[in-house]
Design an enzyme around this catalytic site. Structure first.
Site, PDB file in Angstrom:
ATOM      1  N   GLU B  52     -52.033  34.528  -5.981  1.00  0.00           N
ATOM      2  CA  GLU B  52     -53.426  34.761  -6.748  1.00  0.00           C
ATOM      3  C   GLU B  52     -53.577  33.560  -7.578  1.00  0.00           C
ATOM      4  O   GLU B  52     -54.449  32.860  -7.759  1.00  0.00           O
ATOM      5  CB  GLU B  52     -53.598  35.904  -7.475  1.00  0.00           C
ATOM      6  CG  GLU B  52     -53.878  36.911  -6.552  1.00  0.00           C
ATOM      7  CD  GLU B  52     -52.505  37.943  -6.258  1.00  0.00           C
ATOM      8  OE1 GLU B  52     -51.565  37.324  -6.390  1.00  0.00           O
ATOM      9  OE2 GLU B  52     -52.642  38.970  -5.609  1.00  0.00           O
ATOM     10  N   PHE B 114     -52.473  53.439 -10.654  1.00  0.00           N
ATOM     11  CA  PHE B 114     -51.665  52.371  -9.749  1.00  0.00           C
ATOM     12  C   PHE B 114     -52.366  51.229  -9.832  1.00  0.00           C
ATOM     13  O   PHE B 114     -53.423  51.001  -9.499  1.00  0.00           O
ATOM     14  CB  PHE B 114     -51.325  52.886  -8.555  1.00  0.00           C
ATOM     15  CG  PHE B 114     -50.433  51.920  -7.603  1.00  0.00           C
ATOM     16  CD1 PHE B 114     -49.193  51.301  -7.800  1.00  0.00           C
ATOM     17  CD2 PHE B 114     -51.252  51.268  -6.466  1.00  0.00           C
ATOM     18  CE1 PHE B 114     -48.712  50.581  -6.878  1.00  0.00           C
ATOM     19  CE2 PHE B 114     -50.515  50.321  -5.573  1.00  0.00           C
ATOM     20  CZ  PHE B 114     -49.311  50.035  -5.997  1.00  0.00           C
ATOM     21  N   GLN B 115     -51.734  49.987 -10.078  1.00  0.00           N
ATOM     22  CA  GLN B 115     -52.247  48.609 -10.215  1.00  0.00           C
ATOM     23  C   GLN B 115     -53.282  48.453 -11.116  1.00  0.00           C
ATOM     24  O   GLN B 115     -54.355  47.979 -10.876  1.00  0.00           O
ATOM     25  CB  GLN B 115     -52.700  48.097  -8.719  1.00  0.00           C
ATOM     26  CG  GLN B 115     -51.510  47.865  -7.766  1.00  0.00           C
ATOM     27  CD  GLN B 115     -51.617  47.059  -6.646  1.00  0.00           C
ATOM     28  OE1 GLN B 115     -52.884  47.056  -5.956  1.00  0.00           O
ATOM     29  NE2 GLN B 115     -50.503  46.271  -6.220  1.00  0.00           N
ATOM     30  N   LYS B 164     -63.338  50.211  -7.819  1.00  0.00           N
ATOM     31  CA  LYS B 164     -63.392  50.634  -6.438  1.00  0.00           C
ATOM     32  C   LYS B 164     -64.650  51.317  -6.197  1.00  0.00           C
ATOM     33  O   LYS B 164     -65.390  51.121  -5.103  1.00  0.00           O
ATOM     34  CB  LYS B 164     -62.209  51.109  -6.015  1.00  0.00           C
ATOM     35  CG  LYS B 164     -62.083  50.942  -4.324  1.00  0.00           C
ATOM     36  CD  LYS B 164     -60.623  51.336  -3.764  1.00  0.00           C
ATOM     37  CE  LYS B 164     -60.641  51.073  -2.554  1.00  0.00           C
ATOM     38  NZ  LYS B 164     -59.211  51.470  -1.936  1.00  0.00           N
ATOM     39  N   MET B 482     -40.406  14.440 -17.387  1.00  0.00           N
ATOM     40  CA  MET B 482     -40.817  14.367 -18.620  1.00  0.00           C
ATOM     41  C   MET B 482     -39.890  15.205 -19.542  1.00  0.00           C
ATOM     42  O   MET B 482     -39.964  14.710 -20.824  1.00  0.00           O
ATOM     43  CB  MET B 482     -42.309  14.979 -18.730  1.00  0.00           C
ATOM     44  CG  MET B 482     -43.048  14.600 -19.834  1.00  0.00           C
ATOM     45  SD  MET B 482     -43.217  12.640 -20.050  1.00  0.00           S
ATOM     46  CE  MET B 482     -44.779  12.320 -19.209  1.00  0.00           C
TER      47      MET B 482
END
Lengths: 189, 584
Positions: B52, B114-115, B164, B482
């Site tokens: 993502e 969940f999630q 949802k 760097m």
């Protein structure tokens, strides 16, 4: 001495609002922020202060327009003039913020805070507490044989002073609302 | 007319109404209804990324190379938290993106489902604005509002969190035109009096400089055209931040090169010595100013910025102008012409003479000798061999990024995509995917370091699947270059964890995904290898083995002013004091 020849620390009280923007003096400002009363709006404002390291001395919020769903957040904050300017600009960037007013510089304003004091005691102390409450125009909103609850309204300084006096007389609990403030007179435009 | 449809259908309809052609995303339980709608249409292309974070960077690359809003679609919980780095990156660099996240159904919110994650809570400080939509009737209006906020004023990322059950439920669709966006309308025109003051100051100035930034790019191609016109009218030198490269052409005769910590000697000394600094769409970032107290001490400063909070945030300016760069430059040019103003030719001639002396220092010179490729040489050859192409460059973060900014030339805006504000390693590869989606026929090159590139190398799968011929030009020094450089300068050459151990064989890695891998270690082979990369019709991973201990110069040590630049290795001993060491 500052470029504007203002003695440090006096600018806030100057009748002519001669604020020196380069000053490093910490000033206290009262900001009124009008916002859409939507979910999370208070978190946005508070998150801005914590995220950028600004101070909040007091904060009050409530919906002031039920049909338009507008809330007014009154914030007392501290910082140098540059930091105060930055706080106002950052507040103005938040999408649901409609207005940001710095009541400290926009002209004379009135500030009020409400507090409840529970004072427990008997005998002389109880009498003295009631007498002082009368002098401060505090109301008794609850009374038992061993305690009072006083309601007092005034400037934060007045409430501080009352708290100092109540402490030796049996001060048990305090609840304060934080400052609500409005500019004086009629708003132009 | 309002019509009833499901929330999921509304999402797709709203995207179509907003003219969205590409969505970068990754499915999951909480966005299944939206993915079902995407499956049943052909107007919007969905690019399946492999992580993502990459979806957001790809959307950033898409947005920066087109000027349009980039769109992402990810699921709840981990999908949303993985997007946080990209959101913060877009916020710091003012990139307009809309991220749509799924959320657990409204009745499950707050139950540690969940999630489930508090997505609007987590992303509140890293978005310009975000919304949790709890009512399908409000979904379409919120989506249109989201696009408006992302693109208006100072652009930035926004997020819409969609539970949802809201996606499944039917509701009324509000078309784009019916959505009230009147409240959020940032001001575009600058204050005419201050603009007039600036024009007069410009006519008097003896040592002026235009200090331009990403705001010129964000304001649109017209802003770059106006900047070029203004530069032509005045004859003033132009420098730019990392974010603003391409607004003024690198081939322009008034171009000083990039300024800042790794900026060019002439650009930084011009900033230090100028008497009038005209900041156009830049924000006095600490990479630019160095020590604030010593920053351009004798100049009058004007600052054009669309964000009022940028004014006086870091550096106090004398002429603040709040407005959109395009509008303000139009106003400024109009005043300049109407009043018949002319630059101070005598003063300017002396100023240019001074600048030409600084240019003679040739601060980007390097010595390519022996059998090891210098990273600067690799970029110089890349520039030479690609400059005629329809070329877009993205970068990762580190030494290679600074060398790319120094050695590649940008003639036009929107051709240079790099993570400036946040400095996100792993940005460049997914960004190149987003750019290539927007410009299928262009030559898109991600200049990378091996360590940065590994952070999002899974996107090789995306590039292969969608036939995106992105070129991954990796300057492989087997070091976090760097970090290594700072450890050398600041930490007694104790190279704590700054080398890349157990590196993969990049050629085999590319081949494992079905892509082409090229390795080059000999300067004599470099041109042929680069040509092979350019001519291959498909993704290429180019493993360019370079000098391992090369430092990036010029460099303004942290905590020092512009006139204390380090020009090369010889000047680095004890260059950074204790005070500077605490700064990043």
């Amino acid at each position: 001495m500052s470029p504007l020849k203002i003695k440090k620390g006096t600018s806030r009280h100057s009748a002519y609002d001669l604020r020196d923007p380069h000053s490093d003096v910490i000033e206290s400002h009262t900001l009124a922020v009008v916002v859409d009363n939507e979910a999370g709006v208070l978190a946005r404002v508070i998150g801005l202060f914590s995220g950028r390291g600004y101070n909040i001395d007091s904060l009050t919020v409530a919906e002031i327009d039920h049909t338009g769903h507008r809330s007014r957040i009154t914030i007392v904050t501290r910082g140098t003039p540059a930091v105060i300017e930055q706080i106002k600009a950052q507040l103005g960037r938040i999408v649901p913020v409609h207005e940001v007013h710095d009541l400290t510089v926009e002209g004379p304003s009135v500030e009020r805070e409400l507090a409840l004091f529970k004072v427990a005691g008997t005998g002389d102390k109880r009498v003295e507490a009631l007498r002082l409450a009368d002098i401060f125009r505090a109301n008794v909103v609850d009374s038992t044989l061993g305690s009072f609850v006083f309601e007092i309204t005034g400037t934060p300084e007045k409430i501080d002073a009352f708290a100092e006096l109540m402490r030796p007389l049996g001060l048990a609990e305090v609840a304060r609302t934080g400052v609500a403030a409005l500019g004086r007179g009629i708003v132009e435009g | 007319m309002k019509k009833a449809m499901t929330g999921a259908a509304m999402v797709v309809q709203a995207l179509k109404d907003q003219g969205v052609e590409v969505v970068f995303g990754y499915p999951g339980g909480a966005v299944l209804p939206i993915y079902d709608e995407i499956f049943q249409q052909n107007e919007i292309r969905h690019v399946l990324v492999r992580h993502e974070q990459a979806a957001v960077h790809a959307a950033e690359g898409y947005a920066r190379s087109t000027g349009k809003v980039g769109v992402c679609l990810v699921t709840s919980g981990p999908g949303a938290t993985n997007a946080v780095t990209g959101l913060t990156d877009a916020l710091m660099d003012s990139i307009p993106i809309v991220v749509l996240t799924g959320q657990v159904p409204t009745f499950a919110i707050g139950t540690d489902a969940f999630q489930e994650a508090d997505t609007v809570g987590i992303t509140r400080p890293c978005t310009k604005h975000n919304w949790l939509v709890k009512d399908t009737d409000e979904l379409s209006a919120t989506l249109h509002q989201a696009f408006h906020v992302a693109l208006s004023g100072r652009p930035g990322p926004v997020l819409v969190d969609i539970p949802k059950d809201v996606q499944f439920a039917d509701g009324k669709y509000t078309p784009k035109q019916k959505v009230n966006t009147s409240h959020y309308q940032p001001r575009q025109n600058g204050d005419p009096d201050t603009i007039a003051d600036l024009a007069e100051a410009m006519a008097r100035a003896e040592r002026p400089v235009f200090y331009t930034g990403g705001g010129v790019i964000n304001s649109g191609p017209r802003a770059s055209a106006l900047l070029r016109e203004l530069a032509e009218l005045t004859g003033f030198p132009v420098t730019s931040t990392l974010m603003g490269l391409g607004a003024y052409p690198a081939s322009g005769k008034q171009w000083l090169g990039m300024l800042g910590m790794h900026g060019l000697y002439e650009a930084n000394l011009a900033m230090h010595g100028c008497d009038l600094m005209i900041n156009i769409g830049a924000r006095f970032d600490d990479r630019i100013t160095g020590r604030i107290q010593s920053f351009s001490p004798n100049s009058v400063k004007a600052h054009i910025d669309i964000d009022p909070s940028s004014i006086n945030k870091v550096v106090r300016v004398d002429m603040p102008i709040i407005g959109d760069v395009t509008h303000v430059l139009e106003q400024l040019i109009a005043v300049w012409k109407d009043r018949g103003l002319k630059p101070n030719h005598e003063g300017l001639a002396k100023w240019w003479k001074k600048i030409d002396e600084w240019r003679k220092v040739d601060c980007l010179k390097f010595d390519q000798k022996g059998s090891v490729i210098k990273p600067q040489y690799a970029l110089k050859r890349l520039e030479e061999l690609t400059k005629g192409h329809d070329r877009y460059i993205t970068t990762e973060v580190g030494q290679h990024q600074m060398w790319a900014a120094q050695y590649l030339n940008f003639e036009d805006p929107n051709r240079w995509m790099t993570s400036g504000g946040l400095g996100t390693m792993g940005y460049g590869f997914p960004a190149s995917v987003g750019v290539q989606m927007a410009h299928p026929d262009a030559l898109v090159i991600n200049v990378a370091g091996e360590a940065s590139w590994l952070m999002n190398m899974q996107e090789l799968g995306t590039a292969m699947q969608f036939r995106l011929p992105v070129k991954q030009f990796i300057l492989n020094n087997e070091r976090l270059g760097m970090v290594r450089q700072w450890q050398e300068l600041l930490h007694g050459e104790r190279y704590s964890h700054s080398w890349s151990e157990s590196l993969p064989d990049f050629v085999k890695l590319a081949e494992a995904f079905g892509a082409k891998g090229i390795q080059c270690s000999d300067p004599a082979d470099l041109d042929d290898a680069i040509m092979e990369m350019i001519n291959h019709d498909g993704p290429v991973v180019f493993d360019c083995l370079v000098e391992k201990h090369e430092n990036c110069f010029p460099m303004i040590p942290s905590g020092e002013p512009h006139n204390k630049m380090l020009l090369g290795q010889a000047s680095t001993k004890d260059a950074i004091g204790k005070k500077g060491a605490v700064m990043v």
